[in-house]
Design a protein around this motif. Structure first.
Motif, PDB file in Angstrom:
ATOM      1  N   MET A 171      52.518 -36.081 117.251  1.00 43.87           N
ATOM      2  CA  MET A 171      53.210 -35.857 115.983  1.00 43.87           C
ATOM      3  C   MET A 171      53.844 -34.468 115.970  1.00 43.87           C
ATOM      4  O   MET A 171      53.229 -33.487 116.370  1.00 43.87           O
ATOM      5  N   ALA A 172      55.103 -34.401 115.542  1.00 42.09           N
ATOM      6  CA  ALA A 172      55.813 -33.122 115.521  1.00 42.09           C
ATOM      7  C   ALA A 172      55.168 -32.189 114.493  1.00 42.09           C
ATOM      8  O   ALA A 172      54.759 -32.630 113.429  1.00 42.09           O
ATOM      9  N   ASN A 173      55.108 -30.915 114.866  1.00 43.50           N
ATOM     10  CA  ASN A 173      54.479 -29.945 113.973  1.00 43.50           C
ATOM     11  C   ASN A 173      55.508 -29.463 112.939  1.00 43.50           C
ATOM     12  O   ASN A 173      56.074 -28.390 113.064  1.00 43.50           O
ATOM     13  N   VAL A 174      55.750 -30.295 111.942  1.00 45.66           N
ATOM     14  CA  VAL A 174      56.729 -29.963 110.908  1.00 45.66           C
ATOM     15  C   VAL A 174      55.999 -29.221 109.794  1.00 45.66           C
ATOM     16  O   VAL A 174      55.009 -29.710 109.261  1.00 45.66           O
ATOM     17  N   GLN A 175      56.515 -28.038 109.470  1.00 48.02           N
ATOM     18  CA  GLN A 175      55.854 -27.249 108.424  1.00 48.02           C
ATOM     19  C   GLN A 175      56.303 -27.730 107.044  1.00 48.02           C
ATOM     20  O   GLN A 175      57.486 -27.785 106.747  1.00 48.02           O
ATOM     21  N   ILE A 176      55.325 -28.085 106.224  1.00 50.72           N
ATOM     22  CA  ILE A 176      55.634 -28.528 104.861  1.00 50.72           C
ATOM     23  C   ILE A 176      56.041 -27.295 104.062  1.00 50.72           C
ATOM     24  O   ILE A 176      55.333 -26.289 104.079  1.00 50.72           O
ATOM     25  N   PRO A 177      57.186 -27.351 103.367  1.00 54.39           N
ATOM     26  CA  PRO A 177      57.611 -26.172 102.595  1.00 54.39           C
ATOM     27  C   PRO A 177      56.577 -25.784 101.531  1.00 54.39           C
ATOM     28  O   PRO A 177      55.884 -26.645 100.976  1.00 54.39           O
ATOM     29  N   ASP A 178      56.506 -24.474 101.250  1.00 54.11           N
ATOM     30  CA  ASP A 178      55.571 -23.960 100.234  1.00 54.11           C
ATOM     31  C   ASP A 178      55.722 -24.697  98.911  1.00 54.11           C
ATOM     32  O   ASP A 178      54.727 -25.073  98.288  1.00 54.11           O
ATOM     33  N   ALA A 179      56.974 -24.878  98.482  1.00 54.20           N
ATOM     34  CA  ALA A 179      57.236 -25.487  97.167  1.00 54.20           C
ATOM     35  C   ALA A 179      56.605 -26.877  97.068  1.00 54.20           C
ATOM     36  O   ALA A 179      56.069 -27.259  96.020  1.00 54.20           O
ATOM     37  N   LEU A 180      56.647 -27.617  98.182  1.00 57.87           N
ATOM     38  CA  LEU A 180      56.096 -28.978  98.207  1.00 57.87           C
ATOM     39  C   LEU A 180      54.563 -28.933  98.144  1.00 57.87           C
ATOM     40  O   LEU A 180      53.935 -29.743  97.460  1.00 57.87           O
ATOM     41  N   LEU A 181      53.980 -27.952  98.848  1.00 53.99           N
ATOM     42  CA  LEU A 181      52.521 -27.785  98.819  1.00 53.99           C
ATOM     43  C   LEU A 181      52.052 -27.392  97.412  1.00 53.99           C
ATOM     44  O   LEU A 181      51.029 -27.870  96.944  1.00 53.99           O
ATOM     45  N   VAL A 182      52.836 -26.536  96.750  1.00 51.25           N
ATOM     46  CA  VAL A 182      52.508 -26.133  95.375  1.00 51.25           C
ATOM     47  C   VAL A 182      52.501 -27.366  94.475  1.00 51.25           C
ATOM     48  O   VAL A 182      51.566 -27.577  93.694  1.00 51.25           O
ATOM     49  N   LYS A 183      53.550 -28.211  94.617  1.00 49.81           N
ATOM     50  CA  LYS A 183      53.646 -29.446  93.813  1.00 49.81           C
ATOM     51  C   LYS A 183      52.440 -30.352  94.069  1.00 49.81           C
ATOM     52  O   LYS A 183      51.846 -30.904  93.144  1.00 49.81           O
ATOM     53  N   SER A 184      52.074 -30.503  95.362  1.00 47.70           N
ATOM     54  CA  SER A 184      50.933 -31.355  95.730  1.00 47.70           C
ATOM     55  C   SER A 184      49.646 -30.827  95.111  1.00 47.70           C
ATOM     56  O   SER A 184      48.828 -31.593  94.608  1.00 47.70           O
ATOM     57  N   TYR A 185      49.485 -29.503  95.154  1.00 51.71           N
ATOM     58  CA  TYR A 185      48.261 -28.908  94.597  1.00 51.71           C
ATOM     59  C   TYR A 185      48.191 -29.150  93.087  1.00 51.71           C
ATOM     60  O   TYR A 185      47.147 -29.543  92.564  1.00 51.71           O
ATOM     61  N   VAL A 186      49.307 -28.905  92.408  1.00 49.42           N
ATOM     62  CA  VAL A 186      49.359 -29.118  90.951  1.00 49.42           C
ATOM     63  C   VAL A 186      49.053 -30.586  90.630  1.00 49.42           C
ATOM     64  O   VAL A 186      48.407 -30.902  89.633  1.00 49.42           O
ATOM     65  N   ALA A 187      49.485 -31.474  91.543  1.00 52.34           N
ATOM     66  CA  ALA A 187      49.248 -32.919  91.338  1.00 52.34           C
ATOM     67  C   ALA A 187      47.813 -33.327  91.688  1.00 52.34           C
ATOM     68  O   ALA A 187      47.441 -34.487  91.565  1.00 52.34           O
ATOM     69  N   GLY A 188      47.004 -32.358  92.173  1.00 55.57           N
ATOM     70  CA  GLY A 188      45.585 -32.673  92.408  1.00 55.57           C
ATOM     71  C   GLY A 188      45.120 -32.608  93.844  1.00 55.57           C
ATOM     72  O   GLY A 188      43.959 -32.871  94.136  1.00 55.57           O
ATOM     73  N   ASP A 189      46.017 -32.264  94.778  1.00 57.37           N
ATOM     74  CA  ASP A 189      45.613 -32.187  96.184  1.00 57.37           C
ATOM     75  C   ASP A 189      45.075 -30.786  96.501  1.00 57.37           C
ATOM     76  O   ASP A 189      45.838 -29.855  96.763  1.00 57.37           O
ATOM     77  N   GLU A 190      43.745 -30.639  96.466  1.00 59.52           N
ATOM     78  CA  GLU A 190      43.110 -29.329  96.688  1.00 59.52           C
ATOM     79  C   GLU A 190      43.429 -28.765  98.077  1.00 59.52           C
ATOM     80  O   GLU A 190      43.529 -27.564  98.266  1.00 59.52           O
ATOM     81  N   ASN A 191      43.586 -29.665  99.052  1.00 56.91           N
ATOM     82  CA  ASN A 191      43.848 -29.244 100.431  1.00 56.91           C
ATOM     83  C   ASN A 191      45.173 -28.489 100.555  1.00 56.91           C
ATOM     84  O   ASN A 191      45.326 -27.622 101.413  1.00 56.91           O
ATOM     85  N   ALA A 192      46.123 -28.806  99.684  1.00 60.84           N
ATOM     86  CA  ALA A 192      47.442 -28.151  99.741  1.00 60.84           C
ATOM     87  C   ALA A 192      47.307 -26.644  99.534  1.00 60.84           C
ATOM     88  O   ALA A 192      47.993 -25.850 100.179  1.00 60.84           O
TER      89      ALA A 192
END
Length: 194
Positions: A1-22
């Motif tokens: 799997m390619a090591n694609v870095q998830i943008p910060d903004a997307l990780l912030v959205k995921s965390y706000v949506a409940g993903d603690e791992n983000a």
């Protein structure tokens, strides 16, 4: 799997949506830069740990309360929080930070050299100590930009976002800091090259 870095903004959205791992990914991604920045200001591991933790407690509270709106600018936002907590720390303790060199951020690390002998190393260390004292003579705003640029390796864009001034102002402060440092060095007759 390619090591694609998830943008910060997307990780912030995921965390706000409940993903603690983000959040864990965001902290891991930026912790060395944020911690290094804090440590360069307070020069104390325990205090740096406390401020680092307080920074992320504030980050979590802000994200959980949905009041984060700095789209795509996560790192400068966190750095600004850390910066404010550092100022609070010094206000509480009524003292200005001592400037101390760390191995990672030496003014001479940008001047590559052959492996110096003991005598050269002692001279270099003395010059470094002298330069540190001289940096303390600079006005606060100039010293701050100089230390962020040289010791933290932050870009002028990052510096402007953290300090809340325009990039041109940050560049101007750096230019004046270097001019003043040169004048102070000449006044003190410090020789930077052997």
């Amino acid at each position: 799997m390619a090591n694609v870095q998830i943008p910060d903004a997307l990780l912030v959205k995921s965390y706000v949506a409940g993903d603690e791992n983000a959040l864990a990914i965001l902290i891991k991604r930026h912790q060395s830069k944020i911690y290094g920045f804090i440590y360069s200001k307070v020069n104390d591991r325990d205090i740096s740990d406390d401020i680092f933790q307080d920074t992320f407690i504030k980050v979590i509270k802000t994200l959980k309360s949905n009041s984060y709106n700095e789209e795509g600018k996560f790192l400068p936002w966190v750095m600004r929080i850390a910066h404010n907590l550092i100022i609070d720390h010094f206000r509480r303790n009524k003292k200005m930070p001592m400037f101390r060199e760390t191995e990672e951020f030496s003014i001479f690390s940008i001047m590559t050299d052959n492996v110096p002998n003991i005598e050269d190393r002692i001279i270099t260390e003395q010059v470094e100590l002298d330069v540190q004292k001289l940096i303390l003579e600079l006005p606060n705003d100039q010293r701050e930009v100089l230390m962020m640029r040289i010791y933290q390796d932050l870009s002028f864009k990052e510096i402007s976002e953290i300090t809340g001034v325009s990039i041109n102002t940050a560049l101007g402060r750096m230019r004046y800091a270097l001019m003043n440092l040169r004048k102070i060095i000449e006044k003190n007759q410090i020789v930077l090259t052997n």
